[in-house]
Structure formats: structure tokens, C-alpha cells
Design a protein around this motif. Structure first.
Motif, PDB file in Angstrom:
ATOM      1  N   LEU A  20       0.830  -1.203   0.000  1.00  0.00           N
ATOM      2  CA  LEU A  20       0.000   0.000   0.000  1.00  0.00           C
ATOM      3  C   LEU A  20       0.864   1.253   0.000  1.00  0.00           C
ATOM      4  CD1 LEU A  20      -2.783  -0.988   2.572  1.00  0.00           C
ATOM      5  CD2 LEU A  20      -2.971  -0.912   0.087  1.00  0.00           C
ATOM      6  N   LEU A  21       1.924   1.252   0.795  1.00  0.00           N
ATOM      7  CA  LEU A  21       2.823   2.405   0.841  1.00  0.00           C
ATOM      8  C   LEU A  21       3.496   2.642  -0.509  1.00  0.00           C
ATOM      9  CD1 LEU A  21       4.585   1.968   4.307  1.00  0.00           C
ATOM     10  CD2 LEU A  21       2.841   3.633   3.693  1.00  0.00           C
ATOM     11  N   LYS A  22       3.767   1.576  -1.223  1.00  0.00           N
ATOM     12  CA  LYS A  22       4.413   1.688  -2.533  1.00  0.00           C
ATOM     13  C   LYS A  22       3.430   2.072  -3.639  1.00  0.00           C
ATOM     14  CE  LYS A  22       8.131  -1.562  -1.473  1.00  0.00           C
ATOM     15  NZ  LYS A  22       8.638  -2.943  -1.648  1.00  0.00           N
ATOM     16  N   GLY A  23       2.132   2.076  -3.323  1.00  0.00           N
ATOM     17  CA  GLY A  23       1.129   2.433  -4.321  1.00  0.00           C
ATOM     18  C   GLY A  23       0.813   1.345  -5.314  1.00  0.00           C
ATOM     19  N   THR A  24       1.186   0.116  -5.000  1.00  0.00           N
ATOM     20  CA  THR A  24       0.981  -0.994  -5.939  1.00  0.00           C
ATOM     21  C   THR A  24      -0.485  -1.178  -6.298  1.00  0.00           C
ATOM     22  OG1 THR A  24       2.889  -2.111  -4.938  1.00  0.00           O
ATOM     23  CG2 THR A  24       1.452  -3.443  -6.350  1.00  0.00           C
ATOM     24  N   TYR A  25      -1.373  -0.986  -5.323  1.00  0.00           N
ATOM     25  CA  TYR A  25      -2.785  -1.298  -5.524  1.00  0.00           C
ATOM     26  C   TYR A  25      -3.649  -0.056  -5.734  1.00  0.00           C
ATOM     27  CZ  TYR A  25      -0.916  -5.551  -3.351  1.00  0.00           C
ATOM     28  OH  TYR A  25      -0.158  -6.640  -3.039  1.00  0.00           O
ATOM     29  N   THR A  26      -3.013   1.056  -6.061  1.00  0.00           N
ATOM     30  CA  THR A  26      -3.743   2.308  -6.218  1.00  0.00           C
ATOM     31  C   THR A  26      -4.848   2.221  -7.266  1.00  0.00           C
ATOM     32  OG1 THR A  26      -1.800   3.573  -5.539  1.00  0.00           O
ATOM     33  CG2 THR A  26      -3.509   4.770  -6.735  1.00  0.00           C
ATOM     34  N   CYS A  28      -6.381  -0.497  -8.215  1.00  0.00           N
ATOM     35  CA  CYS A  28      -7.305  -1.603  -7.951  1.00  0.00           C
ATOM     36  C   CYS A  28      -8.617  -1.039  -7.401  1.00  0.00           C
ATOM     37  CB  CYS A  28      -6.700  -2.574  -6.946  1.00  0.00           C
ATOM     38  SG  CYS A  28      -5.201  -3.411  -7.522  1.00  0.00           S
ATOM     39  N   HIS A  29      -9.699  -1.708  -7.708  1.00  0.00           N
ATOM     40  CA  HIS A  29     -11.007  -1.274  -7.194  1.00  0.00           C
ATOM     41  C   HIS A  29     -11.704  -2.400  -6.440  1.00  0.00           C
ATOM     42  CE1 HIS A  29     -14.875   0.635  -6.791  1.00  0.00           C
ATOM     43  NE2 HIS A  29     -15.448  -0.353  -7.444  1.00  0.00           N
ATOM     44  N   LYS A  30     -11.728  -3.571  -7.036  1.00  0.00           N
ATOM     45  CA  LYS A  30     -12.459  -4.692  -6.443  1.00  0.00           C
ATOM     46  C   LYS A  30     -11.447  -5.642  -5.798  1.00  0.00           C
ATOM     47  CE  LYS A  30     -16.345  -6.121  -8.309  1.00  0.00           C
ATOM     48  NZ  LYS A  30     -17.365  -6.817  -9.146  1.00  0.00           N
ATOM     49  N   PHE A  45      -8.950  -0.862   3.101  1.00  0.00           N
ATOM     50  CA  PHE A  45      -9.738  -0.968   1.873  1.00  0.00           C
ATOM     51  C   PHE A  45     -11.192  -0.552   2.114  1.00  0.00           C
ATOM     52  CE2 PHE A  45      -6.239  -4.027   1.402  1.00  0.00           C
ATOM     53  CZ  PHE A  45      -5.706  -3.595   0.205  1.00  0.00           C
ATOM     54  N   LEU A  46     -11.750  -0.958   3.242  1.00  0.00           N
ATOM     55  CA  LEU A  46     -13.132  -0.602   3.572  1.00  0.00           C
ATOM     56  C   LEU A  46     -13.290   0.901   3.759  1.00  0.00           C
ATOM     57  CD1 LEU A  46     -13.957  -3.487   6.062  1.00  0.00           C
ATOM     58  CD2 LEU A  46     -15.121  -3.071   3.887  1.00  0.00           C
ATOM     59  N   GLN A  47     -12.277   1.537   4.314  1.00  0.00           N
ATOM     60  CA  GLN A  47     -12.379   2.963   4.620  1.00  0.00           C
ATOM     61  C   GLN A  47     -11.996   3.878   3.457  1.00  0.00           C
ATOM     62  OE1 GLN A  47     -11.703   3.637   9.264  1.00  0.00           O
ATOM     63  NE2 GLN A  47      -9.845   2.890   8.300  1.00  0.00           N
ATOM     64  N   ASN A  48     -11.565   3.279   2.355  1.00  0.00           N
ATOM     65  CA  ASN A  48     -11.054   4.105   1.269  1.00  0.00           C
ATOM     66  C   ASN A  48     -11.697   3.807  -0.087  1.00  0.00           C
ATOM     67  OD1 ASN A  48      -8.596   5.907   2.217  1.00  0.00           O
ATOM     68  ND2 ASN A  48      -8.543   4.001   3.394  1.00  0.00           N
ATOM     69  N   PHE A  91     -17.257 -17.091  -7.114  1.00  0.00           N
ATOM     70  CA  PHE A  91     -17.192 -15.888  -7.936  1.00  0.00           C
ATOM     71  C   PHE A  91     -16.847 -16.260  -9.377  1.00  0.00           C
ATOM     72  CE2 PHE A  91     -15.613 -14.693  -3.647  1.00  0.00           C
ATOM     73  CZ  PHE A  91     -16.695 -13.911  -3.265  1.00  0.00           C
ATOM     74  N   GLU A  92     -17.241 -15.382 -10.301  1.00  0.00           N
ATOM     75  CA  GLU A  92     -16.943 -15.597 -11.710  1.00  0.00           C
ATOM     76  C   GLU A  92     -15.454 -15.403 -11.984  1.00  0.00           C
ATOM     77  OE1 GLU A  92     -19.157 -16.572 -13.990  1.00  0.00           O
ATOM     78  OE2 GLU A  92     -20.754 -16.619 -12.488  1.00  0.00           O
ATOM     79  N   ASP A  93     -15.015 -15.938 -13.118  1.00  0.00           N
ATOM     80  CA  ASP A  93     -13.631 -15.731 -13.549  1.00  0.00           C
ATOM     81  C   ASP A  93     -13.351 -14.237 -13.707  1.00  0.00           C
ATOM     82  OD1 ASP A  93     -13.731 -18.467 -13.726  1.00  0.00           O
ATOM     83  OD2 ASP A  93     -13.306 -18.579 -15.878  1.00  0.00           O
ATOM     84  N   ALA A  94     -12.095 -13.855 -13.473  1.00  0.00           N
ATOM     85  CA  ALA A  94     -11.612 -12.495 -13.749  1.00  0.00           C
ATOM     86  C   ALA A  94     -12.507 -11.419 -13.122  1.00  0.00           C
ATOM     87  CB  ALA A  94     -11.487 -12.280 -15.257  1.00  0.00           C
ATOM     88  N   THR A  95     -12.800 -11.577 -11.836  1.00  0.00           N
ATOM     89  CA  THR A  95     -13.678 -10.646 -11.124  1.00  0.00           C
ATOM     90  C   THR A  95     -12.903  -9.553 -10.383  1.00  0.00           C
ATOM     91  OG1 THR A  95     -15.414 -12.308 -10.821  1.00  0.00           O
ATOM     92  CG2 THR A  95     -15.414 -10.466  -9.276  1.00  0.00           C
ATOM     93  N   PHE A  96     -11.730  -9.884  -9.846  1.00  0.00           N
ATOM     94  CA  PHE A  96     -11.072  -9.000  -8.883  1.00  0.00           C
ATOM     95  C   PHE A  96      -9.773  -8.388  -9.411  1.00  0.00           C
ATOM     96  CE2 PHE A  96     -13.572 -12.090  -6.504  1.00  0.00           C
ATOM     97  CZ  PHE A  96     -14.372 -11.223  -5.752  1.00  0.00           C
ATOM     98  N   ASP A  97      -9.500  -7.165  -8.937  1.00  0.00           N
ATOM     99  CA  ASP A  97      -8.249  -6.475  -9.252  1.00  0.00           C
ATOM    100  C   ASP A  97      -7.135  -6.892  -8.300  1.00  0.00           C
ATOM    101  OD1 ASP A  97      -9.426  -4.624 -11.256  1.00  0.00           O
ATOM    102  OD2 ASP A  97     -10.518  -3.875  -9.514  1.00  0.00           O
ATOM    103  N   LEU A  98      -7.519  -7.329  -7.117  1.00  0.00           N
ATOM    104  CA  LEU A  98      -6.549  -7.754  -6.102  1.00  0.00           C
ATOM    105  C   LEU A  98      -7.129  -8.919  -5.322  1.00  0.00           C
ATOM    106  CD1 LEU A  98      -4.072  -7.451  -4.199  1.00  0.00           C
ATOM    107  CD2 LEU A  98      -5.384  -5.696  -2.958  1.00  0.00           C
ATOM    108  N   VAL A  99      -6.342  -9.978  -5.181  1.00  0.00           N
ATOM    109  CA  VAL A  99      -6.701 -11.106  -4.320  1.00  0.00           C
ATOM    110  C   VAL A  99      -5.627 -11.225  -3.249  1.00  0.00           C
ATOM    111  CG1 VAL A  99      -7.054 -13.593  -4.152  1.00  0.00           C
ATOM    112  CG2 VAL A  99      -7.947 -12.350  -6.133  1.00  0.00           C
TER     113      VAL A  99
END
Length: 203
Positions: A20-26, A28-30, A45-48, A91-99
Motif C-alpha cells: 500500500l505504501l508503494k502504491g501498488t494497488y492504487t 485496484c477497485h475490487k 480498503f473498507l475505509q477508502n 465468484f466468476e472468472d476475472a472478477t477482482f483487481d486484487l486477491v
């Protein structure tokens, strides 16, 4: 009483915090936490404004996460949190930006179980998405663990875990056609156990 940092990030895995500090997941949405427990890695993630999902085989843990989400992100759909196993994600295939898979894969019963959990999590990840895993390994304590077969070992701290090594992780990285966006990092806890961080991007 919680410190200001705990209010912002919860009891987050320090290496997930590093990403998170490195901005890797900036971008990402789901986000899915596969093996979420009570949600210790999901506070930020919940708060942002992320669309947060979580699964765990423990119904009490899922209920605790629902309550946490209700407090921190009322708009986040409570149906996103389900009782399920990592090897059979609903869940369906290819649903998430981050697991996220923090302290989950080392509970595999054998190599086939490990493979099914990993491939299930990889299946629901979008191309370009990120996979964060933290799991037990024998890296640095190879001569201190007792082999029980099926890649399960007794560690010096007396726990029994499915253990990976660098060769196995690099082999999966290649077979998944993944990009290792961080070097594999291992923390040795006074030769009692070793925890390895494995950070991939799906190409």
C-alpha cells in the motif's frame, strides 16, 4: 484503545502495508480477501472506497467481518462476505483487481489441495490484477523441519504446516505466466518458523 495508525489500517499484515505504501494497488477497485478471518487486512480498503469482498470457512469470522464492514463502509454490500473455501470460490472468472491470501495456503492438506486453492484464487483475478500471498516456507530452516510427507512439516515451533520453497514458488510463477513484481521475501522468526511473501501480477 486503538492508535491512529490502527484506526487507519487495522492489524494489517506488514508486507501488505508495504505494498500500500508503494502504491501498488492504487488502481485496484475490487478486492477479495480469500481467508479473511475477521477482516484484519481489510480496514484500509473498507475505509477508502474499495469494493471489498471476503470469504472464510469460519462462519463466525465472516459475521465479524460483516459487522466491521457495517461500521467502516456501510455502502459495501454485506452479500460480498461469504462462508466458503479458498479452493471453491463462489465468484466468476476475472472478477477482482486484487486477491489477498494471507496465512492461508500453508493450511493445505497436500500438494493437490495447495494447487486447487491457488488456481481457484488465480481464476477469479483479472488480467493485470495483483495477487498477494503470505505463507509459511522452509526457506532458511530447511534442516530444522520434520518431513511428514505431502509437503507437510513439523516446524520448530511445533506447528504443522504445508511448506513451500523458492523453487516451488518460482515454478508456479512461471506456470501461471505471472510477473513477480517483488522479489520473494522471507522473514525468519528466530528459527522457529519462516514466513514468505509472494507478490504476483497476472499478465
Amino acid at each position: 484503545m486503538q492508535t491512529p495508525l490502527q484506526k487507519l489500517y487495522g492489524n494489517i499484515d506488514i508486507y501488505l502495508f508495504d505494498q500500500l505504501l508503494k502504491g501498488t494497488y492504487t488502481a485496484c477497485h475490487k478486492v477479495l480477501d480469500a481467508g479473511c478471518g475477521g477482516g484484519r487486512n481489510l480496514v484500509y480498503f473498507l475505509q477508502n472506497g474499495y469494493d471489498v469482498y471476503g470469504i472464510d470457512p469460519n462462519p463466525e469470522a465472516v459475521e465479524a467481518l460483516k459487522q466491521l464492514a457495517k461500521e467502516l463502509s456501510p455502502k459495501n454490500n454485506k452479500k460480498n462476505f461469504k462462508v466458503a473455501a479458498a479452493e471453491d470460490l463462489p465468484f466468476e472468472d476475472a472478477t477482482f483487481d486484487l486477491v489477498i491470501s494471507s496465512a492461508v495456503l500453508h493450511f493445505a492438506n497436500n500438494e493437490a489441495h495447495f494447487d486447487s486453492m491457488l488456481l481457484s484464487m488465480w481464476r477469479v483475478l483479472k488480467p493485470g490484477g495483483y495477487f498477494f500471498a503470505r505463507l509459511a516456507s522452509d526457506i532458511g530452516i530447511e534442516n530444522l523441519v520434520e518431513d511428514l510427507g505431502n509437503s507437510r512439516y513439523v516446524l520448530p515451533d511445533t506447528s504443522v504446516r504445508f511448506l513451500v520453497n523458492e523453487q516451488l514458488l518460482l515454478g508456479y510463477t512461471e506456470n501461471l505466466n505471472a510477473y513477480l513484481h517483488e522479489p520473494i521475501k522471507t522473514t525468519n522468526v528466530q528459527n522457529l518458523r519462516c514466513m514468505t511473501t509472494w507478490c504476483l501480477q497476472k499478465l
